[in-house]
Design an enzyme around this catalytic site. Structure first.
Site, PDB file in Angstrom:
ATOM      1  N   CYS A 199     -47.349 -37.547  57.878  1.00 15.97           N
ATOM      2  CA  CYS A 199     -47.001 -37.433  56.468  1.00 15.97           C
ATOM      3  C   CYS A 199     -48.248 -37.063  55.667  1.00 15.97           C
ATOM      4  O   CYS A 199     -49.356 -37.069  56.185  1.00 15.97           O
ATOM      5  CB  CYS A 199     -46.469 -38.773  55.957  1.00 15.97           C
ATOM      6  SG  CYS A 199     -45.143 -39.441  56.961  1.00 15.97           S
TER       7      CYS A 199
ATOM      8  N   ARG B 204     -47.807 -31.159  56.468  1.00 14.76           N
ATOM      9  CA  ARG B 204     -47.862 -32.412  57.241  1.00 14.76           C
ATOM     10  C   ARG B 204     -46.496 -33.085  57.332  1.00 14.76           C
ATOM     11  O   ARG B 204     -46.323 -34.064  58.050  1.00 14.76           O
ATOM     12  CB  ARG B 204     -48.865 -33.370  56.602  1.00 14.76           C
ATOM     13  CG  ARG B 204     -50.285 -32.845  56.491  1.00 14.76           C
ATOM     14  CD  ARG B 204     -51.180 -33.840  55.803  1.00 14.76           C
ATOM     15  NE  ARG B 204     -51.227 -35.081  56.518  1.00 14.76           N
ATOM     16  CZ  ARG B 204     -52.037 -35.306  57.549  1.00 14.76           C
ATOM     17  NH1 ARG B 204     -52.857 -34.354  57.946  1.00 14.76           N
ATOM     18  NH2 ARG B 204     -52.024 -36.440  58.196  1.00 14.76           N
TER      19      ARG B 204
ATOM     20  N   GLU C  55     -40.235 -22.445  68.032  1.00 15.95           N
ATOM     21  CA  GLU C  55     -40.558 -23.332  66.906  1.00 15.95           C
ATOM     22  C   GLU C  55     -40.340 -22.690  65.547  1.00 15.95           C
ATOM     23  O   GLU C  55     -40.166 -23.405  64.575  1.00 15.95           O
ATOM     24  CB  GLU C  55     -41.962 -23.901  67.033  1.00 15.95           C
ATOM     25  CG  GLU C  55     -43.096 -22.968  66.857  1.00 15.95           C
ATOM     26  CD  GLU C  55     -44.425 -23.735  66.878  1.00 15.95           C
ATOM     27  OE1 GLU C  55     -45.375 -23.224  67.468  1.00 15.95           O
ATOM     28  OE2 GLU C  55     -44.510 -24.829  66.302  1.00 15.95           O
TER      29      GLU C  55
ATOM     30  N   GLU D 170     -46.985 -19.703  75.613  1.00 17.56           N
ATOM     31  CA  GLU D 170     -47.278 -19.780  74.176  1.00 17.56           C
ATOM     32  C   GLU D 170     -46.290 -18.934  73.391  1.00 17.56           C
ATOM     33  O   GLU D 170     -45.784 -19.329  72.340  1.00 17.56           O
ATOM     34  CB  GLU D 170     -48.721 -19.344  73.923  1.00 17.56           C
ATOM     35  CG  GLU D 170     -49.080 -18.989  72.493  1.00 17.56           C
ATOM     36  CD  GLU D 170     -48.930 -20.144  71.493  1.00 17.56           C
ATOM     37  OE1 GLU D 170     -48.699 -21.288  71.931  1.00 17.56           O
ATOM     38  OE2 GLU D 170     -49.004 -19.878  70.292  1.00 17.56           O
TER      39      GLU D 170
ATOM     40  N   LYS E 144     -47.234 -30.184  61.048  1.00 14.12           N
ATOM     41  CA  LYS E 144     -48.419 -29.442  61.493  1.00 14.12           C
ATOM     42  C   LYS E 144     -49.261 -30.258  62.465  1.00 14.12           C
ATOM     43  O   LYS E 144     -49.764 -29.732  63.442  1.00 14.12           O
ATOM     44  CB  LYS E 144     -49.284 -29.067  60.294  1.00 14.12           C
ATOM     45  CG  LYS E 144     -50.560 -28.322  60.650  1.00 14.12           C
ATOM     46  CD  LYS E 144     -50.272 -27.031  61.375  1.00 14.12           C
ATOM     47  CE  LYS E 144     -51.524 -26.287  61.754  1.00 14.12           C
ATOM     48  NZ  LYS E 144     -51.214 -25.110  62.596  1.00 14.12           N
TER      49      LYS E 144
ATOM     50  N   LYS F  42     -43.789 -20.330  70.444  1.00 14.98           N
ATOM     51  CA  LYS F  42     -43.788 -19.776  69.083  1.00 14.98           C
ATOM     52  C   LYS F  42     -42.391 -19.333  68.678  1.00 14.98           C
ATOM     53  O   LYS F  42     -41.932 -19.589  67.565  1.00 14.98           O
ATOM     54  CB  LYS F  42     -44.729 -18.568  69.002  1.00 14.98           C
ATOM     55  CG  LYS F  42     -46.144 -18.911  68.775  1.00 14.98           C
ATOM     56  CD  LYS F  42     -46.379 -19.632  67.458  1.00 14.98           C
ATOM     57  CE  LYS F  42     -47.694 -20.326  67.444  1.00 14.98           C
ATOM     58  NZ  LYS F  42     -47.799 -21.398  68.433  1.00 14.98           N
TER      59      LYS F  42
ATOM     60  N   TRP G  37     -42.633 -37.001  56.964  1.00  9.70           N
ATOM     61  CA  TRP G  37     -42.031 -36.513  58.206  1.00  9.70           C
ATOM     62  C   TRP G  37     -41.452 -37.761  58.857  1.00  9.70           C
ATOM     63  O   TRP G  37     -42.184 -38.645  59.289  1.00  9.70           O
ATOM     64  CB  TRP G  37     -43.076 -35.857  59.100  1.00  9.70           C
ATOM     65  CG  TRP G  37     -42.530 -35.296  60.375  1.00  9.70           C
ATOM     66  CD1 TRP G  37     -41.646 -34.257  60.495  1.00  9.70           C
ATOM     67  CD2 TRP G  37     -42.824 -35.724  61.704  1.00  9.70           C
ATOM     68  NE1 TRP G  37     -41.380 -34.014  61.818  1.00  9.70           N
ATOM     69  CE2 TRP G  37     -42.085 -34.892  62.582  1.00  9.70           C
ATOM     70  CE3 TRP G  37     -43.633 -36.702  62.242  1.00  9.70           C
ATOM     71  CZ2 TRP G  37     -42.135 -35.030  63.963  1.00  9.70           C
ATOM     72  CZ3 TRP G  37     -43.689 -36.838  63.624  1.00  9.70           C
ATOM     73  CH2 TRP G  37     -42.945 -36.019  64.462  1.00  9.70           C
TER      74      TRP G  37
ATOM     75  N   HIS H  72     -37.355 -17.222  92.320  1.00 10.73           N
ATOM     76  CA  HIS H  72     -37.133 -18.539  92.948  1.00 10.73           C
ATOM     77  C   HIS H  72     -36.117 -19.380  92.175  1.00 10.73           C
ATOM     78  O   HIS H  72     -36.152 -20.604  92.237  1.00 10.73           O
ATOM     79  CB  HIS H  72     -38.466 -19.282  93.051  1.00 10.73           C
ATOM     80  CG  HIS H  72     -39.447 -18.592  93.948  1.00 10.73           C
ATOM     81  ND1 HIS H  72     -39.293 -18.503  95.305  1.00 10.73           N
ATOM     82  CD2 HIS H  72     -40.577 -17.885  93.658  1.00 10.73           C
ATOM     83  CE1 HIS H  72     -40.285 -17.806  95.831  1.00 10.73           C
ATOM     84  NE2 HIS H  72     -41.084 -17.421  94.853  1.00 10.73           N
TER      85      HIS H  72
ATOM     86  N   ASN I 147     -48.963 -43.291  56.042  1.00 12.22           N
ATOM     87  CA  ASN I 147     -48.863 -42.292  57.109  1.00 12.22           C
ATOM     88  C   ASN I 147     -49.187 -43.019  58.405  1.00 12.22           C
ATOM     89  O   ASN I 147     -50.234 -43.648  58.509  1.00 12.22           O
ATOM     90  CB  ASN I 147     -49.852 -41.147  56.871  1.00 12.22           C
ATOM     91  CG  ASN I 147     -49.881 -40.169  58.051  1.00 12.22           C
ATOM     92  OD1 ASN I 147     -48.880 -40.020  58.755  1.00 12.22           O
ATOM     93  ND2 ASN I 147     -51.015 -39.537  58.295  1.00 12.22           N
ATOM     94  N   GLY I 148     -48.280 -42.970  59.381  1.00 11.29           N
ATOM     95  CA  GLY I 148     -48.524 -43.639  60.664  1.00 11.29           C
ATOM     96  C   GLY I 148     -47.272 -44.393  61.087  1.00 11.29           C
ATOM     97  O   GLY I 148     -46.183 -44.139  60.588  1.00 11.29           O
TER      98      GLY I 148
HETATM   99  C1  AGP Z   1     -48.265 -25.113  67.688  1.00  8.63           C
HETATM  100  O1  AGP Z   1     -47.668 -23.952  67.146  1.00  8.63           O
HETATM  101  C2  AGP Z   1     -47.470 -26.362  67.398  1.00  8.63           C
HETATM  102  N1  AGP Z   1     -47.399 -26.558  66.010  1.00  8.63           N
HETATM  103  C3  AGP Z   1     -47.917 -27.576  68.201  1.00  8.63           C
HETATM  104  O2  AGP Z   1     -47.579 -27.304  69.535  1.00  8.63           O
HETATM  105  C4  AGP Z   1     -49.425 -27.939  68.165  1.00  8.63           C
HETATM  106  O3  AGP Z   1     -50.167 -26.971  68.887  1.00  8.63           O
HETATM  107  C5  AGP Z   1     -49.593 -29.300  68.866  1.00  8.63           C
HETATM  108  O4  AGP Z   1     -48.894 -30.258  68.124  1.00  8.63           O
HETATM  109  C6  AGP Z   1     -51.048 -29.717  69.025  1.00  8.63           C
HETATM  110  O5  AGP Z   1     -51.641 -29.853  67.758  1.00  8.63           O
HETATM  111  P1  AGP Z   1     -53.242 -29.961  67.673  1.00  8.63           P
HETATM  112  O6  AGP Z   1     -53.796 -28.674  68.213  1.00  8.63           O
HETATM  113  O7  AGP Z   1     -53.542 -30.168  66.229  1.00  8.63           O
HETATM  114  O8  AGP Z   1     -53.659 -31.134  68.538  1.00  8.63           O
END
Ligand code: AGP
Length: 608
Positions: free
Chosen positions: A2, A27, A488, A481, A603, A485, A75, A504, A101-102
Site C-alpha cells: 500500500c 503501490r 500481467e 519474461e 508494483k 508481461k 492493495w 515433449h 502498510n504490511g
Molecule cells: C514485473 O513486471 C512484475 N511487476 C513483478 O513480477 C516484479 O518483477 C516482482 O514482483 C519482483 O519485484 P522486485 O523486482 O521489486 O523485487
C-alpha cells in the site's frame, strides 16, 4: 502493498495528501482514504473504493482544510475491497487514526482480546486492530507515544505506520518494521511521511529513510526518531531529495510503461556509465570494493529473485556461466526461503529486486543472514531494504519505475549481470566485441524504438485467448519474461517454454487458435528454432518470429516477423526483451487495459 502519506505543517494538507497518494498508486489502488485534523481539532475522514481520483472527487464536495493529516491507497490483503476496509482506520471513539502498510500476523488474537474488552470493530482488516490497541493502551498510559510503543510491542508481522490522534492533536507519529517509510523535511518547517520519496518530490528538500524498529514523533517544532530496541534517540544525517516532480510525471507519453520502455536506452547507458572501460579491458564496480577480498574465494553463485527480476537472474545464469565460467543457480525467493539447501561460504548469493522491498526476497535474505555467505544486491531503489540488508551491491540506476510492469529495470538488471560476468571473468575472449556492442546498444535501441511493426502485429493478435512464447538458451528467460508481461497487462493467458521442450507435451496445445511467439535469433540454436517453428506450422499454429536478419529464411515460414538489431548472443536478451515488452504493451493497449495499474497487482509486493 500500500501507499502511505502524512504531513504536519503543509499549508494545505488535503491537497498534499491527494497528490502524494496519486504518485503512490503504483503501490496499490483498490481503495483510498484520508483523515485531516481541522481547525476545530476534529478529525475528518473520507474513504472510497477505487482509485485516488474517486477520493479527489469525493473530497472536492467537502471543505476540507487543515495542516495535519494522513492518507492511504490500498492493495487488499485482509478484507475485501469495500469502503469500510479502506484506510484510515480508527478506534470506536474516534480518538486514534492510522494508515498501515504490511500485514499483522497476530491480528485475530489481538482482535479477540480487544473485543472481550468491549471494543467494536467496523472493518474486516488486520490494520484496524492497531487503532483499537492504541486506544486500549492510551487508557492506561495517558501518552500517545507510550501507547504506540506498547502497541507495537504486541504486533507480529510487518508494518509501516502513520498515526494522528485527537488526544495530542498537533502531532504525527510514524513507525517502521520491514516496510518502507521515509521522513521528509522541508525548508518551510513542514514535515512529511511517505512510503516512497516520490510522494515527497514536490515538498521536501531532505529525507531520512526510517530503519526497522524506529518510531518518529513529529510536531510543528521538529521531529525525534527513537530506536525502539535501545530506547535511544537516533540522530541520522539527512539525505538530499534526488527526485523531481518531473520524474513522477508522464510528459508526452500516454502511460508510464511506454515512457519507461523509451527510457531503456538511457537506462542501459546509465548502468554501464563509469563501470565499463573498453580501452583498459576492465570493469569497475565500486559497489563491490568492500568485498573484493571475499570475491576471490567464490566458486558458486546463487541468484534469488521474484517475477521479472527472477527472469533477469536466469539471463544472468547464462551470462556468468558463459563469460566467467562459474556455476550459477537461480531460485525463486518464495521457494528458496523454505528449502533445506546445503550452502557453503564459498557461495555468493545475489538478490535482484527493482523495489528492494519485495517481502519474499527479504524473507530469503533473512534466512541466510547469519550464514556468513556473501550477499550482494542488484537493486534499483536507493536505500531500499534489500540494498541495506546485503553486504554490498550495484544499483541499477534505471531511475524511477512506476508502471507495475517492470521493463527498464529488467534491462538494467541484465546489463549489470553482464558487467558482473565480465568482472568475474579472467580472460573472456569476446570481451572487446561484447563491450563495444554494449556501448553501442543504447543508440541501436533508440532507433529500434521508432519501429511500428510491433503495434501492427499486436493489432492482429490481441483477441487471442492464449499465447505460447518460445526461446532457447539466452532467449529462454526472455520467452518467460515475454509471457509474464503479456499476462500481467493484457490479462491474456500466456506460457513460455524452452523451444526444445515443445515436442515433449505442450505441442498438444497448438492449433489455429493458439498463436506462438518464437525468438529465433542468429546463433547456435537457430536451426533448432527453425524446427520448432516447423512443428507449430505443421499443426496450423500461427507464428510470430523475432529475428535479427531481414533475409532470414524463417520469414517465409511464419505469419508475422519482428526484425530486431543483431548483436552477439550474450547481448540478445537486451534486444529481444524490448520487442516482447512492446508486443505486450500494444496487445494491452488494443484491449484498452489500464496499462500502469493492472487489476489485482501492485508494483512492489511487500507482503508474502
Ligand atoms: C514485473 O513486471 C512484475 N511487476 C513483478 O513480477 C516484479 O518483477 C516482482 O514482483 C519482483 O519485484 P522486485 O523486482 O521489486 O523485487
Amino acid at each position: 502493498m500500500c501507499g502511505i502519506v502524512a504531513t504536519v505543517g503543509h499549508k494545505n494538507a488535503p491537497e498534499f495528501i491527494l497528490e502524494g497518494l496519486e504518485s503512490l498508486e503504483y503501490r496499490g489502488y483498490d481503495s483510498a482514504g484520508l483523515a485531516i485534523l481541522n481547525s476545530d481539532s476534529e478529525i475528518e475522514v473520507v474513504k472510497v473504493v477505487g482509485h485516488v481520483a474517486n477520493l479527489k472527487d469525493k473530497t472536492n464536495n467537502q471543505n476540507l482544510t487543515g495542516r495535519i493529516g494522513l492518507g492511504h491507497t490500498r492493495w487488499a490483503t485482509h478484507g475485501q475491497v469495500l469502503t469500510k476496509n479502506a484506510h484510515p482506520h480508527q478506534d470506536q471513539n474516534g480518538d486514534f487514526f492510522i494508515v498501515h502498510n504490511g500485514i499483522i500476523e497476530n491480528f485475530q488474537s489481538l482482535k479477540d482480546f480487544l473485543m472481550n474488552k468491549g471494543h467494536r470493530f467496523s472493518s474486516d482488516t488486520d490494520s484496524e486492530v492497531i487503532a483499537h490497541l492504541l486506544a486500549y493502551n492510551y487508557k492506561k498510559l495517558k501518552s500517545v507515544k507510550s501507547a504506540l510503543i506498547a502497541s507495537l510491542q504486541s504486533l507480529r508481522g510487518a508494518y509501516a505506520l502513520a498515526v494522528i490522534s485527537k488526544r495530542e492533536p498537533n502531532k504525527l507519529w510514524g513507525a517502521k518494521l520491514s516496510g518502507p517509510l521515509i521522513l521528509g523535511l522541508a525548508k518551510d518547517n513542514s514535515y512529511y511521511l511517505a512510503s516512497d520519496s516520490l510522494a515527497l518530490a514536490s515538498v521536501a528538500q531532505k529525507i531520512i529513510p526510517l530503519e526497522d524498529f524506529e518510531l518518529v514523533e513529529i510536531t510543528p517544532k521538529g521531529q525525534t526518531i527513537i530506536n525502539l530496541k535501545t530506547d535511544q534517540i537516533v540522530s541520522r544525517p539527512t539525505e538530499l531529495m534526488k527526485l523531481t516532480k518531473e520524474d513522477s510525471q508522464l510528459g508526452d507519453f500516454e502511460d508510464y510503461m511506454i515512457k519507461e520502455i523509451h527510457h531503456i536506452p538511457q537506462a542501459i547507458g546509465d548502468a554501464i556509465r563509469g563501470r565499463l572501460n573498453i580501452d583498459q579491458n576492465f570493469i569497475t564496480l565500486g559497489g563491490l570494493n568492500s568485498v573484493v577480498d571475499q570475491l576471490q574465494y567464490i566458486d558458486r553463485i546463487i541468484i534469488v529473485a521474484c517475477g521479472t527480476s527472477y527472469f533477469a537472474g536466469m539471463v544472468g545464469e547464462y551470462l556468468i556461466e558463459d563469460i566467467a565460467n562459474m556455476p550459477v543457480e537461480v531460485h525463486l525467493a518464495s521457494e528458496f526461503r523454505y528449502r533445506k539447501q546445503p550452502l557453503s561460504r564459498s557461495s555468493m548469493v545475489i538478490f535482484i529486486s527493482q523495489s528492494g522491498e519485495t517481502a519474499d526476497s527479504i524473507g530469503a535474505l533473512e534466512v541466510i543472514a547469519g550464514s556468513g555467505m556473501l550477499k550482494l544486491g542488484i537493486v534499483n531503489v536507493v536505500g531500499s531494504t534489500i540494498s541495506r540488508l546485503t553486504d554490498a551491491g550495484i544499483y541499477c540506476r534505471a531511475g524511477l519505475e512506476k508502471s507495475v510492469a517492470s521493463t527498464k529495470a529488467f534491462m538494467s538488471q541484465v546489463t549489470i549481470l553482464t558487467l558482473i560476468a565480465l568482472y568475474l571473468s579472467d580472460n573472456y575472449k569476446d570481451y572487446r566485441l561484447l563491450s563495444q556492442q554494449l556501448v553501442n546498444l543504447p543508440s541501436q535501441l533508440s532507433q529500434f524504438l521508432n519501429q511500428h511493426q510491433i503495434k501492427k502485429i499486436a493489432n492482429k493478435y490481441y483477441q487471442a485467448s492464449n499465447f505460447m512464447f518460445l526461446g532457447r538458451n539466452y532467449n529462454y528467460p526472455v520467452a518467460l519474461e515475454g509471457a509474464l508481461k503479456l499476462k500481467e497487462i493484457s490479462y491474456i493467458h500466456a506460457e513460455a517454454l524452452a523451444s526444445g521442450e515443445l515436442k515433449h507435451g505442450s505441442l498438444a496445445l497448438i492449433d489455429k487458435k493458439m498463436p506462438s511467439l518464437v525468438i529465433a535469433l542468429s546463433g547456435k540454436t537457430l536451426d533448432k528454432n527453425v524446427s520448432s517453428i516447423a512443428e507449430i506450422k505443421a499443426r496450423k499454429g500461427k507464428v510470430i518470429a523475432i529475428v535479427d536478419d531481414a533475409k532470414s529464411p524463417i520469414i517465409d515460414q511464419v505469419d508475422d516477423v519482428i526484425v530486431i538489431p543483431k548483436v552477439i548472443e550474450p547481448l540478445q536478451p537486451l534486444v529481444s526483451a524490448i520487442a516482447c515488452h512492446l508486443f505486450a504493451y500494444y496487445m494491452a493497449k488494443a484491449l484498452d487495459r489500464p496499462i500502469d495499474r493492472p487489476r489485482n497487482l501492485a508494483k512492489s509486493v511487500t507482503v508474502e
